[in-house]
Design a protein around this motif. Sequence first.
Motif, PDB file in Angstrom:
ATOM      1  N   VAL A 114      12.318 -14.433   1.979  1.00  0.00           N
ATOM      2  CA  VAL A 114      11.513 -14.309   2.376  1.00  0.00           C
ATOM      3  C   VAL A 114       9.850 -14.665   2.203  1.00  0.00           C
ATOM      4  CG1 VAL A 114      12.694 -12.170   3.674  1.00  0.00           C
ATOM      5  CG2 VAL A 114      10.645 -11.870   2.539  1.00  0.00           C
ATOM      6  N   THR A 115       9.615 -15.540   3.073  1.00  0.00           N
ATOM      7  CA  THR A 115       7.817 -15.660   2.602  1.00  0.00           C
ATOM      8  C   THR A 115       6.963 -14.990   3.901  1.00  0.00           C
ATOM      9  OG1 THR A 115       8.723 -18.253   2.657  1.00  0.00           O
ATOM     10  CG2 THR A 115       6.163 -17.428   2.960  1.00  0.00           C
ATOM     11  N   ALA A 116       5.936 -15.034   3.159  1.00  0.00           N
ATOM     12  CA  ALA A 116       4.474 -14.120   3.635  1.00  0.00           C
ATOM     13  C   ALA A 116       3.923 -14.805   5.177  1.00  0.00           C
ATOM     14  CB  ALA A 116       3.792 -13.445   2.679  1.00  0.00           C
ATOM     15  N   THR A 117       4.191 -14.513   5.675  1.00  0.00           N
ATOM     16  CA  THR A 117       3.594 -15.454   7.069  1.00  0.00           C
ATOM     17  C   THR A 117       2.742 -14.777   7.996  1.00  0.00           C
ATOM     18  OG1 THR A 117       5.446 -15.468   8.667  1.00  0.00           O
ATOM     19  CG2 THR A 117       5.573 -17.255   7.323  1.00  0.00           C
ATOM     20  N   ASN A 118       2.780 -13.267   7.811  1.00  0.00           N
ATOM     21  CA  ASN A 118       2.080 -12.200   9.090  1.00  0.00           C
ATOM     22  C   ASN A 118       1.957 -10.826   8.946  1.00  0.00           C
ATOM     23  OD1 ASN A 118       0.841 -11.541  12.006  1.00  0.00           O
ATOM     24  ND2 ASN A 118       3.109 -12.042  13.057  1.00  0.00           N
ATOM     25  N   LEU A 119       0.779 -10.491   9.541  1.00  0.00           N
ATOM     26  CA  LEU A 119      -0.042  -9.250   8.913  1.00  0.00           C
ATOM     27  C   LEU A 119       0.992  -8.091   9.985  1.00  0.00           C
ATOM     28  CD1 LEU A 119      -2.108  -6.638   7.977  1.00  0.00           C
ATOM     29  CD2 LEU A 119      -3.129  -7.493   9.621  1.00  0.00           C
ATOM     30  N   CYS A 120       1.489  -7.042   9.465  1.00  0.00           N
ATOM     31  CA  CYS A 120       2.152  -5.689  10.304  1.00  0.00           C
ATOM     32  C   CYS A 120       1.158  -4.903  10.353  1.00  0.00           C
ATOM     33  CB  CYS A 120       3.009  -5.427   9.528  1.00  0.00           C
ATOM     34  SG  CYS A 120       3.905  -3.469  10.261  1.00  0.00           S
ATOM     35  N   PRO A 121       0.067  -5.072  11.836  1.00  0.00           N
ATOM     36  CA  PRO A 121      -1.680  -3.856  11.173  1.00  0.00           C
ATOM     37  C   PRO A 121      -0.701  -2.776  11.605  1.00  0.00           C
ATOM     38  CG  PRO A 121      -0.173  -5.107  14.260  1.00  0.00           C
ATOM     39  CD  PRO A 121       0.883  -6.077  13.243  1.00  0.00           C
ATOM     40  N   GLN A 122      -2.037  -1.678  11.313  1.00  0.00           N
ATOM     41  CA  GLN A 122      -1.666  -0.452  11.049  1.00  0.00           C
ATOM     42  C   GLN A 122      -1.378   0.020  12.525  1.00  0.00           C
ATOM     43  OE1 GLN A 122      -2.314   1.341   8.768  1.00  0.00           O
ATOM     44  NE2 GLN A 122      -3.616  -0.263   7.748  1.00  0.00           N
ATOM     45  N   GLY A 123      -0.343   1.131  12.511  1.00  0.00           N
ATOM     46  CA  GLY A 123       0.326   1.946  13.799  1.00  0.00           C
ATOM     47  C   GLY A 123       1.616   1.076  14.435  1.00  0.00           C
ATOM     48  N   SER A 124       1.939  -0.133  14.067  1.00  0.00           N
ATOM     49  CA  SER A 124       3.056  -0.262  14.248  1.00  0.00           C
ATOM     50  C   SER A 124       3.695   0.453  13.764  1.00  0.00           C
ATOM     51  CB  SER A 124       3.022  -2.176  13.457  1.00  0.00           C
ATOM     52  OG  SER A 124       2.204  -2.981  14.710  1.00  0.00           O
ATOM     53  N   ASN A 125       5.455  -0.203  14.370  1.00  0.00           N
ATOM     54  CA  ASN A 125       6.370   0.846  14.154  1.00  0.00           C
ATOM     55  C   ASN A 125       7.127   1.674  14.020  1.00  0.00           C
ATOM     56  OD1 ASN A 125       8.623  -1.353  14.583  1.00  0.00           O
ATOM     57  ND2 ASN A 125       6.880  -2.137  12.459  1.00  0.00           N
ATOM     58  N   GLY A 126       5.578   2.892  14.329  1.00  0.00           N
ATOM     59  CA  GLY A 126       6.029   4.422  14.203  1.00  0.00           C
ATOM     60  C   GLY A 126       4.682   4.854  13.400  1.00  0.00           C
ATOM     61  N   GLY A 127       3.792   3.621  12.718  1.00  0.00           N
ATOM     62  CA  GLY A 127       3.353   3.874  11.577  1.00  0.00           C
ATOM     63  C   GLY A 127       4.060   3.525  10.406  1.00  0.00           C
ATOM     64  N   TRP A 128       5.064   2.934  10.786  1.00  0.00           N
ATOM     65  CA  TRP A 128       5.182   2.297   9.075  1.00  0.00           C
ATOM     66  C   TRP A 128       4.249   1.361   8.617  1.00  0.00           C
ATOM     67  CZ3 TRP A 128       8.621   4.693   6.335  1.00  0.00           C
ATOM     68  CH2 TRP A 128       9.658   5.314   6.616  1.00  0.00           C
ATOM     69  N   CYS A 129       3.306   0.510   9.223  1.00  0.00           N
ATOM     70  CA  CYS A 129       2.480  -0.538   8.419  1.00  0.00           C
ATOM     71  C   CYS A 129       1.648   0.545   8.080  1.00  0.00           C
ATOM     72  CB  CYS A 129       2.147  -1.052   9.473  1.00  0.00           C
ATOM     73  SG  CYS A 129       4.237  -2.606   9.951  1.00  0.00           S
ATOM     74  N   ASP A 130       1.326   1.433   8.191  1.00  0.00           N
ATOM     75  CA  ASP A 130      -0.339   2.078   8.052  1.00  0.00           C
ATOM     76  C   ASP A 130      -0.483   2.009   7.043  1.00  0.00           C
ATOM     77  OD1 ASP A 130      -0.640   2.372  10.893  1.00  0.00           O
ATOM     78  OD2 ASP A 130      -0.434   4.521  10.561  1.00  0.00           O
ATOM     79  N   SER A 131      -1.821   2.003   6.012  1.00  0.00           N
ATOM     80  CA  SER A 131      -1.774   2.158   4.801  1.00  0.00           C
ATOM     81  C   SER A 131      -1.195   3.362   4.188  1.00  0.00           C
ATOM     82  CB  SER A 131      -3.646   2.048   4.733  1.00  0.00           C
ATOM     83  OG  SER A 131      -3.620   0.530   4.916  1.00  0.00           O
ATOM     84  N   PRO A 132      -1.863   3.741   2.523  1.00  0.00           N
ATOM     85  CA  PRO A 132      -1.172   2.758   2.105  1.00  0.00           C
ATOM     86  C   PRO A 132       0.352   2.142   1.875  1.00  0.00           C
ATOM     87  CG  PRO A 132      -1.087   5.250   1.372  1.00  0.00           C
ATOM     88  CD  PRO A 132      -1.516   5.435   2.468  1.00  0.00           C
ATOM     89  N   LYS A 133       0.644   2.235   2.519  1.00  0.00           N
ATOM     90  CA  LYS A 133       2.831   2.316   2.878  1.00  0.00           C
ATOM     91  C   LYS A 133       2.971   0.499   2.427  1.00  0.00           C
ATOM     92  CE  LYS A 133       3.411   5.633   6.104  1.00  0.00           C
ATOM     93  NZ  LYS A 133       4.432   6.144   7.390  1.00  0.00           N
ATOM     94  N   GLN A 134       3.341   0.717   1.663  1.00  0.00           N
ATOM     95  CA  GLN A 134       4.416  -1.059   1.629  1.00  0.00           C
ATOM     96  C   GLN A 134       5.227  -1.429   1.676  1.00  0.00           C
ATOM     97  OE1 GLN A 134       3.717  -2.026  -2.730  1.00  0.00           O
ATOM     98  NE2 GLN A 134       4.510  -0.619  -3.002  1.00  0.00           N
ATOM     99  N   HIS A 135       5.355  -1.763   3.230  1.00  0.00           N
ATOM    100  CA  HIS A 135       6.171  -2.439   4.162  1.00  0.00           C
ATOM    101  C   HIS A 135       7.237  -3.887   4.691  1.00  0.00           C
ATOM    102  CE1 HIS A 135       8.524  -0.764   7.206  1.00  0.00           C
ATOM    103  NE2 HIS A 135       8.566  -1.812   9.055  1.00  0.00           N
ATOM    104  N   PHE A 136       7.310  -4.862   4.876  1.00  0.00           N
ATOM    105  CA  PHE A 136       7.717  -5.642   5.795  1.00  0.00           C
ATOM    106  C   PHE A 136       7.956  -5.220   6.396  1.00  0.00           C
ATOM    107  CE2 PHE A 136       8.039  -5.265   1.432  1.00  0.00           C
ATOM    108  CZ  PHE A 136       7.638  -6.750   0.330  1.00  0.00           C
ATOM    109  N   ASP A 137       7.974  -5.992   7.744  1.00  0.00           N
ATOM    110  CA  ASP A 137       8.364  -6.243   8.764  1.00  0.00           C
ATOM    111  C   ASP A 137       8.913  -7.380   9.307  1.00  0.00           C
ATOM    112  OD1 ASP A 137       8.805  -5.443  11.671  1.00  0.00           O
ATOM    113  OD2 ASP A 137       6.632  -6.060  12.154  1.00  0.00           O
ATOM    114  N   LEU A 138       9.782  -8.350   9.191  1.00  0.00           N
ATOM    115  CA  LEU A 138      10.717  -9.363   8.846  1.00  0.00           C
ATOM    116  C   LEU A 138      11.043  -9.060  10.279  1.00  0.00           C
ATOM    117  CD1 LEU A 138      13.529  -7.793   6.312  1.00  0.00           C
ATOM    118  CD2 LEU A 138      11.419  -9.384   5.803  1.00  0.00           C
ATOM    119  N   ALA A 139      11.259 -10.967  10.254  1.00  0.00           N
ATOM    120  CA  ALA A 139      11.365 -11.859  11.021  1.00  0.00           C
ATOM    121  C   ALA A 139      13.784 -10.707  11.622  1.00  0.00           C
ATOM    122  CB  ALA A 139      11.793 -13.031  10.764  1.00  0.00           C
ATOM    123  N   GLN A 140      14.117 -10.798  12.745  1.00  0.00           N
ATOM    124  CA  GLN A 140      15.176 -10.110  12.948  1.00  0.00           C
ATOM    125  C   GLN A 140      16.360 -11.166  12.388  1.00  0.00           C
ATOM    126  OE1 GLN A 140      18.246  -9.511  16.635  1.00  0.00           O
ATOM    127  NE2 GLN A 140      16.114  -9.285  17.419  1.00  0.00           N
TER     128      GLN A 140
END
Length: 260
Positions: A114-140
Amino acid sequence: MAPGSSSRQQATLLASVLVLLKIAGLPGLLGGYYGSGGGNAGGWSQAHATYYGGSDASGTNDGACGYGNQISAYGTLTTALSAPLFNGGDTCGACFELKCASDGCLAGQPSIVVTATNLCPQGSNGGWCDSPKQHFDLAQPAFGQIAQIQYGHVPLLFRRVSCDRSGGMHFQINGHQFFNLVLVTNVGGAGDVQSVEVKGSSSGWRKMERNWGQNWQDGGNLCGQSLSFRVTTSDGRSITSYDVAPADWQFSQTFAGGQF
């Protein structure tokens, strides 16, 4: 018994035990995928994945990397990154190989790039995108190629890989007479652009400044000059594309240069 033979026997036994543990696949003991700090074995690291944007991925457009229509630029195999991976936009354009690592995986554990094209902001998906987590919010559609959609969230293994592109780097020139904003896309190799320089046919090389994502700005008047660009990626490699935009270029036009 010869002097030191007992120590040699103990060392041989310990080595045999370690080999057996490795064969048995106990990564926690051997510092494998799930060792301290997330682990890294064979280039793979630990993360998690969710998805966004709907089944046609149209909701992924206009992301934080500034690519606009991401589907047009990169198709549907794209991802938003949590802040530690996004790195303030420096990682935009980088490519990652991903594979599901636990419950919810498709049969055979297929991997995708996959190509990185966007930021998953803090608080998204119940906190999965919060620092310091390494997280990928993929296109469906991307999520659906490695995991069952109904799971919505899965553990993941990932690694950076080279981006395989064709057709040259693309330079879209926007702005006005004294504000040139160049969007750089379709970058092969490392994929993430770290610096851009521009040269007009009657002016010298000038270093452009990152405006946001992969949009780079210059405050000079470049109108009426053919334009050359020098792009450097995060691995330190550079490519110079000479006279890619002719002297009669117009704002909003896109031109193709060299490729990594």
